[in-house]
Design a protein around this motif. Sequence first.
Motif, short mmCIF file in Angstrom:
data_model
loop_
_atom_site.label_atom_id
_atom_site.label_comp_id
_atom_site.label_asym_id
_atom_site.label_seq_id
_atom_site.Cartn_x
_atom_site.Cartn_y
_atom_site.Cartn_z
N LEU A 77 59.64 -46.60 -100.08
CA LEU A 77 58.24 -47.03 -99.99
C LEU A 77 57.56 -46.47 -98.75
N GLY A 78 58.32 -46.24 -97.69
CA GLY A 78 57.75 -45.70 -96.46
C GLY A 78 57.73 -44.19 -96.39
N LEU A 79 58.21 -43.54 -97.43
CA LEU A 79 58.28 -42.08 -97.45
C LEU A 79 57.03 -41.52 -98.12
N ASN A 80 56.18 -40.87 -97.35
CA ASN A 80 54.94 -40.30 -97.88
C ASN A 80 55.23 -38.92 -98.48
N LEU A 81 55.17 -38.83 -99.80
CA LEU A 81 55.45 -37.56 -100.49
C LEU A 81 54.19 -36.77 -100.80
N HIS A 82 53.02 -37.25 -100.39
CA HIS A 82 51.78 -36.52 -100.66
C HIS A 82 51.88 -35.12 -100.05
N ASP A 83 51.61 -34.10 -100.85
CA ASP A 83 51.65 -32.69 -100.46
C ASP A 83 53.07 -32.16 -100.20
N ALA A 84 54.09 -32.92 -100.60
CA ALA A 84 55.47 -32.44 -100.40
C ALA A 84 55.71 -31.19 -101.23
N GLN A 85 56.47 -30.27 -100.66
CA GLN A 85 56.91 -29.06 -101.36
C GLN A 85 58.35 -29.26 -101.81
N VAL A 86 58.65 -28.80 -103.02
CA VAL A 86 60.03 -28.85 -103.50
C VAL A 86 60.73 -27.58 -103.04
N HIS A 87 61.79 -27.75 -102.26
CA HIS A 87 62.54 -26.59 -101.74
C HIS A 87 63.82 -26.35 -102.50
N GLY A 88 64.15 -27.20 -103.45
CA GLY A 88 65.32 -26.99 -104.27
C GLY A 88 65.74 -28.28 -104.96
N TYR A 89 66.53 -28.13 -106.02
CA TYR A 89 67.03 -29.30 -106.74
C TYR A 89 68.28 -28.91 -107.51
N THR A 90 69.11 -29.93 -107.77
CA THR A 90 70.31 -29.73 -108.59
C THR A 90 70.51 -30.97 -109.44
#
Length: 177
Positions: A44-57
Amino acid sequence: MRWFSHDWHDGRMADEQAAAVDRDYQLHVRQIRDVADPSTVALLGLNLHDAQVHGYTRVGDSFEWKLLVGDRDAGYEFVTLTYSGAEVLPEADWDALRLTDPGVEVRGSELELLASGATARRLLLWPEGEVWIHYRGVKIATEPATEADRLQHASETSASLGERLRAAVTRARGRPR
């Protein structure tokens, strides 16, 4: 998205309707804080607005992605979110979603506790699309990042996009008219 749609973000809702959405979500957040596990509360405290995805698995029922979050004022950091017991929607070829392409960012996010006992993390993407992650557990890891990391990612993915566009033009030129 249940609460924060593109219409909400773009101001295409009546003021009263947008205020009702805010009130409803804040009530829901208070309920999450009362009953959810500490790692979900931390989300809830993590602001993901404008976050870029740098990778996923994706491996089995685990989903992990690395996001660059923050802004010039707050500073930047890499956040790695590892979801267990995860069901990721849409069930599409994630490479086709091009989450790491330039200009693709998280526009907004919301959390919801589901009747099944799982938690839903919904993310609204820019310029379009949504990703939903239903999960049973989450681990959060952070590491420092800089504005240069954000700009480098945009530069690298822009170069990659340019290569794909050049290849498409070359293929198109070789086709009979």
